[in-house]
Design an enzyme around this catalytic site. Structure first.
Site, mmCIF file in Angstrom:
data_model
loop_
_atom_site.group_PDB
_atom_site.id
_atom_site.type_symbol
_atom_site.label_atom_id
_atom_site.label_comp_id
_atom_site.label_asym_id
_atom_site.label_seq_id
_atom_site.Cartn_x
_atom_site.Cartn_y
_atom_site.Cartn_z
ATOM 1 N N SER A 298 0.845 -1.194 0.000
ATOM 2 C CA SER A 298 0.000 0.000 0.000
ATOM 3 C C SER A 298 0.875 1.236 0.000
ATOM 4 O O SER A 298 1.669 1.453 0.923
ATOM 5 C CB SER A 298 -0.893 0.016 1.250
ATOM 6 N N HIS B 272 -1.479 -1.394 -4.117
ATOM 7 C CA HIS B 272 -2.723 -1.004 -3.448
ATOM 8 C C HIS B 272 -2.743 0.514 -3.254
ATOM 9 O O HIS B 272 -1.844 1.089 -2.652
ATOM 10 C CB HIS B 272 -2.792 -1.729 -2.105
ATOM 11 N N ASP C 242 -4.918 3.591 -1.771
ATOM 12 C CA ASP C 242 -5.995 3.925 -0.828
ATOM 13 C C ASP C 242 -6.553 5.306 -1.118
ATOM 14 O O ASP C 242 -5.864 6.309 -0.927
ATOM 15 C CB ASP C 242 -5.445 3.875 0.602
ATOM 16 N N MET D 213 -9.225 8.160 -0.167
ATOM 17 C CA MET D 213 -10.039 8.581 0.986
ATOM 18 C C MET D 213 -10.615 9.970 0.748
ATOM 19 O O MET D 213 -9.927 10.830 0.192
ATOM 20 C CB MET D 213 -9.172 8.611 2.244
ATOM 21 N N HIS E 160 -8.576 1.031 -3.764
ATOM 22 C CA HIS E 160 -9.482 0.819 -2.627
ATOM 23 C C HIS E 160 -10.175 2.143 -2.330
ATOM 24 O O HIS E 160 -9.578 3.055 -1.759
ATOM 25 C CB HIS E 160 -8.621 0.332 -1.437
ATOM 26 N N MET F 38 -12.317 4.444 -0.391
ATOM 27 C CA MET F 38 -12.957 4.701 0.906
ATOM 28 C C MET F 38 -13.649 6.049 0.792
ATOM 29 O O MET F 38 -13.231 7.044 1.396
ATOM 30 C CB MET F 38 -11.891 4.691 2.012
ATOM 31 N N MET G 55 -11.604 -6.035 5.657
ATOM 32 C CA MET G 55 -10.777 -5.091 6.417
ATOM 33 C C MET G 55 -10.396 -5.724 7.748
ATOM 34 O O MET G 55 -11.266 -6.215 8.481
ATOM 35 C CB MET G 55 -11.539 -3.781 6.670
ATOM 36 N N ASP H 298 -6.585 -6.454 4.571
ATOM 37 C CA ASP H 298 -5.973 -5.123 4.568
ATOM 38 C C ASP H 298 -6.006 -4.528 5.968
ATOM 39 O O ASP H 298 -7.079 -4.301 6.519
ATOM 40 C CB ASP H 298 -6.759 -4.231 3.581
#
Ligand code: DX5
Ligand code: ZN
Length: 217
Positions: free
Chosen positions: A7, A32, A34, A36, A65, A67, A136, A174
């Site tokens: 990540s 990966h 992330d 957000m 991913h 979020m 998660m 994760d």
């Protein structure tokens, strides 16, 4: 042996290309990313422009991913930016089935993500259409948190559902993954492990990727 997806949340943002190419050379299986929005999770990170910037500098699978609240608003743009797989949280939209359909229509692999407090019953109807399920193992939002041991039971239950119905999705984990926790996840049925601080927090990230592979060999 488990597949490893470092990540970049724990990478050096001023040297992102270097840090991505380093894990690619070290044998990472995916990258990966992330995303957000400061609303679905209490933090901000990357957007699709980061995905577009990384696309030409790596051939790694870009595992995004999301979020973010109502991710169906943005999946098309992430696909266009070069994502290979897009993960959307079941908790992030009342239209999760539609969000997954949009991802597939964009020609990208579709993943549903479950928070630690969300039971598997909430994703049961989605399992026939997903390429990957992300369980998660911390509350989403930050790197460097402790692995929640109780999630091992959830991974096992998901793997049992997968076998029972002959589904073919990958099971990704994760949060808080290190050489010890990865083994518990792998034994429970996980096939892909995300690792942020364990990989990038080390002076030797390549060795850490190797450690995760050796632990599940
Ligand atoms: C947390 C993110 C993770 C994070 C994991 O919300 O989804 O991908 O980078 O970090 P570590 O491996 O440090 O727990
Ligand atoms: Zn993540």
């Amino acid at each position: 042996m488990i597949k490893v997806a470092p990540s970049i949340l724990s990478a050096d943002f001023a040297n992102l290309q270097r840090d991505v190419q380093m894990v690619e050379q070290a044998g990472a299986d995916a990258l990966h990313i992330d995303v957000m929005d400061g609303q679905f999770v209490p933090n901000l990170s990357f957007g699709m422009s980061t995905v577009a910037a990384l696309r030409p500098v790596t051939s790694l699978t870009l595992d995004c991913h999301l979020m973010i609240t109502a991710p169906e608003r943005f999946v098309g743009q992430f696909a266009k930016a070069g994502a290979d797989l897009i993960g959307v949280h079941v908790e992030s939209t009342p239209h999760i089935y539609h969000a997954l359909q949009l991802i597939k229509q964009a020609g990208v692999k579709a993943e549903v993500v479950v928070n630690p407090g969300t039971p598997l019953t909430q994703i049961a109807d989605l399992l026939p259409i997903v390429d990957q399920v992300l369980v998660m193992t911390v509350n989403p939002g930050f790197g460097g948190q402790a692995f929640i041991d109780a999630m091992v039971t959830k991974i096992k239950a998901l793997d049992e559902l997968k076998r029972e119905h002959n589904y073919h999705f990958d099971i990704e984990v994760d949060g808080g993954i290190n050489a010890t926790t990865v083994k518990a996840c792998y034994d429970a049925g996980a096939t892909v492990a995300v690792a942020g601080s364990f990989v990038y927090g080390s002076a030797d990230p390549a060795q850490r990727i190797e450690d995760l592979k050796v632990a599940t060999n």
